[in-house]
Design a protein around this motif. Structure first.
Motif, short mmCIF file in Angstrom:
data_model
loop_
_atom_site.label_atom_id
_atom_site.label_comp_id
_atom_site.label_asym_id
_atom_site.label_seq_id
_atom_site.Cartn_x
_atom_site.Cartn_y
_atom_site.Cartn_z
N VAL A 49 -15.91 -52.21 -37.84
CA VAL A 49 -16.84 -51.08 -37.36
C VAL A 49 -17.44 -50.19 -38.16
CG1 VAL A 49 -17.05 -49.43 -35.37
CG2 VAL A 49 -15.36 -51.52 -34.96
N ALA A 50 -16.74 -49.56 -38.97
CA ALA A 50 -17.17 -48.61 -39.91
C ALA A 50 -18.10 -49.22 -40.82
CB ALA A 50 -16.01 -47.99 -40.79
N LEU A 51 -17.95 -50.40 -41.32
CA LEU A 51 -18.85 -51.11 -42.25
C LEU A 51 -20.28 -51.18 -41.45
CD1 LEU A 51 -16.62 -53.45 -44.38
CD2 LEU A 51 -17.78 -51.42 -45.10
N TRP A 52 -19.93 -51.67 -40.18
CA TRP A 52 -21.28 -51.91 -39.58
C TRP A 52 -22.18 -50.35 -39.25
CZ3 TRP A 52 -22.26 -50.10 -34.28
CH2 TRP A 52 -23.44 -50.51 -33.70
N LEU A 53 -21.28 -49.45 -39.13
CA LEU A 53 -22.00 -48.38 -38.81
C LEU A 53 -22.75 -47.85 -40.18
CD1 LEU A 53 -19.39 -46.34 -36.57
CD2 LEU A 53 -21.45 -47.12 -35.85
N ALA A 54 -21.97 -47.83 -41.23
CA ALA A 54 -22.32 -47.61 -42.62
C ALA A 54 -23.73 -48.29 -42.92
CB ALA A 54 -21.33 -47.68 -43.61
N ASP A 55 -23.84 -49.66 -42.28
CA ASP A 55 -25.15 -50.26 -42.80
C ASP A 55 -26.13 -50.14 -41.70
OD1 ASP A 55 -26.22 -52.02 -44.32
OD2 ASP A 55 -25.93 -53.80 -42.85
N GLY A 56 -26.29 -48.77 -41.00
CA GLY A 56 -27.21 -48.45 -39.98
C GLY A 56 -27.16 -48.97 -38.46
N GLY A 57 -25.72 -49.34 -38.35
CA GLY A 57 -25.53 -49.54 -36.94
C GLY A 57 -25.77 -48.58 -35.75
N ALA A 58 -25.53 -47.42 -36.20
CA ALA A 58 -25.57 -46.37 -35.04
C ALA A 58 -27.13 -46.24 -34.43
CB ALA A 58 -25.15 -44.91 -35.52
N SER A 59 -28.19 -46.49 -35.43
CA SER A 59 -29.42 -46.47 -35.08
C SER A 59 -29.82 -47.15 -33.72
CB SER A 59 -30.27 -46.69 -36.09
OG SER A 59 -30.20 -48.17 -36.47
N GLY A 60 -29.14 -48.12 -33.43
CA GLY A 60 -29.31 -49.07 -32.29
C GLY A 60 -29.20 -48.38 -31.14
N PHE A 61 -28.11 -47.09 -31.07
CA PHE A 61 -28.08 -46.60 -29.78
C PHE A 61 -29.38 -45.47 -29.29
CE2 PHE A 61 -24.02 -47.47 -31.35
CZ PHE A 61 -23.21 -47.85 -30.10
N ALA A 62 -30.55 -45.61 -29.78
CA ALA A 62 -31.43 -44.93 -29.55
C ALA A 62 -32.27 -45.28 -28.09
CB ALA A 62 -32.60 -44.61 -30.63
N THR A 63 -32.08 -46.70 -27.91
CA THR A 63 -32.70 -46.89 -26.50
C THR A 63 -31.71 -47.67 -25.75
OG1 THR A 63 -33.17 -49.35 -27.48
CG2 THR A 63 -34.90 -47.38 -27.83
N ALA A 64 -31.98 -48.11 -24.53
CA ALA A 64 -31.01 -48.45 -23.53
C ALA A 64 -30.43 -49.99 -24.06
CB ALA A 64 -31.37 -48.59 -22.07
N ALA A 65 -31.87 -50.75 -24.30
CA ALA A 65 -31.63 -52.12 -24.81
C ALA A 65 -30.65 -52.11 -25.98
CB ALA A 65 -32.74 -52.77 -24.95
N GLY A 66 -31.08 -51.12 -26.87
CA GLY A 66 -30.46 -51.04 -28.25
C GLY A 66 -28.91 -50.65 -28.06
N ALA A 67 -28.71 -49.62 -26.85
CA ALA A 67 -27.27 -49.32 -26.91
C ALA A 67 -26.21 -50.47 -26.41
CB ALA A 67 -27.27 -48.17 -25.69
N PHE A 68 -26.78 -51.39 -25.50
CA PHE A 68 -26.19 -52.27 -24.99
C PHE A 68 -25.67 -53.62 -26.18
CE2 PHE A 68 -27.56 -51.23 -20.64
CZ PHE A 68 -26.09 -51.22 -19.77
N THR A 69 -26.90 -53.65 -27.03
CA THR A 69 -26.73 -54.61 -27.99
C THR A 69 -25.93 -54.05 -29.30
OG1 THR A 69 -29.12 -55.24 -27.89
CG2 THR A 69 -28.12 -55.66 -29.85
N ALA A 70 -25.74 -52.75 -29.23
CA ALA A 70 -24.90 -52.01 -30.44
C ALA A 70 -23.27 -52.32 -29.60
CB ALA A 70 -25.11 -50.62 -30.61
N ALA A 71 -23.14 -51.84 -28.59
CA ALA A 71 -21.88 -52.16 -28.00
C ALA A 71 -21.36 -53.39 -28.01
CB ALA A 71 -22.01 -51.54 -26.40
N GLY A 72 -22.23 -54.42 -27.60
CA GLY A 72 -21.91 -55.83 -27.61
C GLY A 72 -21.49 -56.32 -29.29
N ILE A 73 -22.37 -55.71 -30.16
CA ILE A 73 -21.84 -55.79 -31.89
C ILE A 73 -20.53 -55.17 -31.84
CG2 ILE A 73 -22.49 -55.60 -34.00
CD1 ILE A 73 -25.24 -55.54 -32.97
#
Length: 480
Positions: A49-73
């Motif tokens: 999970v940390a490697l994904w976050l370090a690669d910019g994964g946290a930016s996906g939580f900015a929108t509702a669609a992105g939050a669901f996608t990020a949580a799925g990842i």
């Protein structure tokens, strides 16, 4: 030497002051290895999970669609990491086997099954919702679109279906409804499920893009897991089978519904010194070659000549169609061998005193352990349990070993009292005897228990009530 079958127990003499514990260092090292393995296991999930976050994964939580996608990842990363951990726990790695034992490793393996499946299911559902919100589709329509339009995505759906099949057939209530052969075949689908899950991880989107740390992490994790499985589950058993060249030399009666299978082979001394650890045997006949049988040696290997030839023995009871067929093995049958496995041996010792309790065919590993585990005269107690004397398998051999090594021996025969959940016969249970009645130094002893699951649970509970700590209790099912 005390041998009893429903006879009064004599008071024990005053014991000399206890000597230094020779197993304290060994026990501390096992605990340290267990802690390190636990840290490594959880760190692998955190790293994914940390490697994904370090690669910019946290930016996906900015929108509702992105939050669901990020949580799925995140769910998919954690779930796949747990699946790889499950495979490593079942790979029979020596460091895991020597630390927690084969049985406990498989217990952890099974416990990870449901969480990994739930995470993978959440991965699929959350991604369908997230992608659907981004494209204005409902989750079902989005799932169909992914299946049809995205390359390799259909393999992800197949993988998820295979994981569901494996977990459902592993449930105890379901497993009991099918023969072992069916369950074993379905369980092999785990490997197919992992293989079919890999393509979409590396080909869909930019999650594991070339040159990223994530890609290198998952490539290393998948390759290392596959290599461990190939080496310890395939190559090592093949090498051992060809090196030892075991063949059945004879099959002889060994008590009620039991036989001893004697085998000869080369370099059998290398299989010695395992105590109650078990091997997995495959008898290479048309109807048996694929069926693994987990049995402990019932006697240490004997070297017969200077060229490395020797013989060894296992003792088995008719407990079903598979074990019943072993009584009909022909002389000269080739035997494949894997192991030894487990920590039902001196490797698990934490105390100087030792108590060994066996019932029925579970007496066999006790006999092997008694032959090899070190103890001074007076420091060991052996308790054998059977419905009658015919159920005390290898009793004469154990009696001889106890006499030679100075161990106290108790034979407990007879039926259990009706309506009472106990491991003892009716007379002893009603007289108020406990495990500590047979072994006064029980609280400062390692306790080895082998027998039917319900009976063994009662013995272990009795030991706990007497103050025995979990680290001193050793009970291992001999399983695949």
């Amino acid at each position: 030497m005390n041998t009893t079958s429903r006879t009064a127990l004599r008071p024990q003499p005053r014991q000399a002051p206890a000597a230094a514990n020779p197993y304290a260092g060994q026990h501390r090292r096992r605990l340290l290895r267990a802690d390190l393995l636990t840290v490594v296991a959880w760190a692998s999930v955190a790293a994914a999970v940390a490697l994904w976050l370090a690669d910019g994964g946290a930016s996906g939580f900015a929108t509702a669609a992105g939050a669901f996608t990020a949580a799925g990842i995140v769910a998919g990363l954690a779930g796949m990491d747990l699946v790889l951990l499950m495979l490593l726990l079942a790979a029979r790695l020596p460091v895991i086997d020597a630390t927690v034992g084969h049985d406990r490793a498989l217990q952890f393996h099974r416990k990870l099954g449901k969480p990994s499946l739930y995470l993978l299911l959440a991965h699929g559902v959350l991604l369908a919702i997230g992608y659907g919100l981004a494209e204005g589709l409902n989750p079902v329509s989005e799932a169909v679109s992914l299946w049809v339009l995205v390359p390799d995505m259909w393999l992800a759906f197949v993988s998820l279906a295979l994981f569901v099949a494996v977990v459902v057939t592993s449930l105890a209530a379901v497993r009991r409804r099918f023969p072992y052969e069916f369950w074993y075949g379905v369980h092999l689908l785990t490997y197919a499920a992992v293989l079919t899950s890999l393509p979409h991880q590396f080909s869909v989107g930019g999650l594991f893009a070339a040159g990223t740390w994530q890609r290198w992490y998952w490539l290393a994790a998948c390759i290392a897991t596959g290599a461990a499985l190939l080496h310890y589950r395939v190559l090592e058993p093949l090498v051992a089978t060809f090196r030892h060249g075991l063949r059945v030399s004879r099959v002889v009666a060994a008590g009620h519904c039991a036989v001893s299978i004697e085998m000869t082979g080369r370099h059998v001394d290398e299989l010695a010194g395992s105590g109650g650890r078990f091997f997995i045997w495959r008898f290479l006949t048309p109807g048996q070659w694929w069926h693994p049988h987990p049995f402990s040696l019932s006697a240490e290997p004997v070297q017969m000549d200077a060229d490395g030839g020797g013989r060894l023995r296992i003792t088995v009871r008719n407990l079903g169609r598979g074990s019943a067929s072993l009584a009909r093995l022909r002389t000269g049958t080739r035997v494949a061998v894997e192991g030894p496995y487990g920590v039902f041996s001196t490797a698990a010792r934490s105390r100087r005193h030792v108590v060994m309790v066996g019932a029925g065919i579970g007496i066999t590993p006790i006999r092997a352990l008694l032959e090899r585990t070190p103890f001074a005269p007076g420091d060991a107690t052996v308790i054998l349990r059977g419905h009658d004397s015919s159920g005390l398998y290898l009793a004469d051999e154990i009696l001889d070993l106890c006499q030679r090594r100075g161990a106290a021996l108790f034979h407990l025969t007879g039926r259990r009292p009706p309506g009472v959940d106990t491991w003892q016969p009716e007379a002893e249970a009603r007289a108020g005897y406990r495990l500590a009645s047979y072994a006064p130094r029980l609280a400062d002893a390692d306790v080895y228990v082998c027998g039917p699951a319900g009976w063994a649970r009662n013995v272990l509970d009795d030991a706990r009530r007497a103050g025995v700590r979990e680290e001193q209790l050793h009970y291992e099912r001999f399983d695949w």
